[in-house]
Design an enzyme around this catalytic site. Structure first.
Site, short mmCIF file in Angstrom:
data_model
loop_
_atom_site.label_atom_id
_atom_site.label_comp_id
_atom_site.label_asym_id
_atom_site.label_seq_id
_atom_site.Cartn_x
_atom_site.Cartn_y
_atom_site.Cartn_z
N CYS A 84 0.87 -1.27 0.00
CA CYS A 84 -0.32 0.17 -0.26
C CYS A 84 1.19 1.31 -0.01
CB CYS A 84 -0.87 -0.02 1.12
SG CYS A 84 -2.05 1.50 1.30
N CYS A 103 -0.31 4.29 2.12
CA CYS A 103 -0.25 3.50 3.70
C CYS A 103 0.99 4.37 4.06
CB CYS A 103 -0.53 2.56 3.91
SG CYS A 103 -1.88 2.04 3.35
N ASP A 104 2.44 3.90 3.27
CA ASP A 104 3.68 3.35 3.70
C ASP A 104 4.06 4.87 2.66
OD1 ASP A 104 2.80 1.72 5.37
OD2 ASP A 104 3.25 0.27 4.17
#
Ligand code: NAP
Length: 323
Positions: A150, A153-154
């Site tokens: 992701c 997200c990261d």
């Protein structure tokens, strides 16, 4: 009625059920929340088991640019909040719980969850799909330590770092483009010499100075002690192998449907996608399915939302005919 065995032992009843909704929706992505909206507007007071991630995959998407009604795009989290608010306004209730097993052999259907058990007159399965893994050495050990599924997200953790993206579809390019906000370079490793992604994403990626491509190549190992340090690459044409230093590996090679708990109870295709007819009806009357649990092809927010609405309309008809 389905005569296959339930997905786990229901013989030890866990006492009073948590409820007996007319419509129980499993999952809270675009399919589940749209089903909840339509079932709520039919005054069926649906209960929604949210699952592990409120909103599902779209809540991990930075911006959704192709959902009609939002000409400037809309944040994934914001879109989920709007879906939720609209469904709740008409009487849907969301439970922070997840289905762990089902017994679809008779009505009411039994659904085991972490909190207890539900009895449901109809079920709408909207459990979505999970990113597929490469299944190479180092992948599971280094997940969260540089291996990610992701970008939204990261990505932030890779500011001014070099990252590798694996895959040649829309997800790989869309996420690769997003990662250029943070990373100093994004190297897309693809197993063929032609991309599967849409023309518009291909053009954007090729025009982005931070993005480069390694063609006809697969990742055979992810290398690192406490964090990702390199990937081992294999040229599938020459057979040559080499180490490619990198700080992160983002993997976007497709998805697996979240349908294990229905194995043996509902008809599925060879990929584990639940088979349904044009009316979102599964092989068991009264059990409907919507979104990526049944859809390996489109995987779009609007398609999943449409399927959710259709499933709820059909569940409403079913309940009128099978009180
Ligand atoms: P996908 O289209 O199935 O692409 C997966 C990619 O990973 C392909 O390029 C495939 O290579 C590669 N791959 C598969 N297994 C691999 C392995 N073991 N090792 C190395 N590479 C592997 O999946 P996706 O990109 O997640 O997209 C899925 C669907 O969602 C598509 O229909 C897509 O259009 C849609 N989607 C749309 C948007 C958007 O509209 N903005 C965004 C994301 C996704 P091959 O090409 O050789 O098969």
């Amino acid at each position: 009625m389905n005569s296959n065995p339930p997905s786990s032992d229901f013989s030890a009843s866990s006492g009073e059920p948590l409820g007996r909704p007319r419509v129980l929706v499993l999952g809270s992505g675009p399919a589940g929340l749209s089903a909840a909206l339509y079932a709520a507007r039919a005054d069926l007071k649906p209960r929604v088991l949210v699952g592990m991630q409120l909103g599902g995959q779209v809540s991990l998407t930075h911006v959704v640019e192709n959902y009609p009604g939002f000409p400037e795009g809309v944040g994934g989290v914001e879109l989920v909040e709007l879906f939720q608010k609209q469904a709740e306004r008409f009487g849907a209730s969301l439970e922070m719980d997840t289905a762990t097993a089902v017994d679809l052999s008779q009505r009411p259907f039994r659904v085991k969850t972490y909190a207890g058990e539900y009895l449901a007159d109809t079920l709408i399965i909207a459990t979505g799909a999970t990113p597929r893994h490469l299944e190479v050495p180092g992948e599971s050990e280094l997940t969260g330590l540089g291996v990610s599924y992701c970008g939204t997200c990261d990505g932030w953790f890779f500011k001014d770092r070099d990252v590798v993206v694996v895959g040649g579809g829309d997800s790989a390019l869309e996420e690769g483009l997003f990662l250029t906000r943070y990373a100093s370079s994004v190297t897309i490793v693809h197993r063929r010499d032609a991309l599967r992604a849409s023309t518009i994403l291909q053009r954007r990626a090729r025009e982005n100075e931070k993005i480069s491509f390694i063609w006809n190549t697969v990742v055979t190992e992810i290398v690192g002690q406490d964090k990702v340090e390199a990937v081992r690459l294999k040229d599938v044409v020459s057979g040559e192998e080499r180490l490619h230093p990198t700080d992160g590996v983002f993997i976007f090679i497709g998805h697996t449907p979240n349908t294990e708990i229905f194995q043996g109870q509902l008809e599925m295709d060879e990929g584990g996608y639940i088979v349904s007819d044009n009316f979102m009806q599964t092989s068991t009357p009264g059990v409907f399915v919507a979104g990526e649990a049944t859809d390996p092809h489109f995987r779009q927010v609007i398609v999943s939302a449409g399927m959710g609405a259709a499933a709820a309309i059909q569940a409403t008809h079913y309940l009128e005919e099978n009180a």
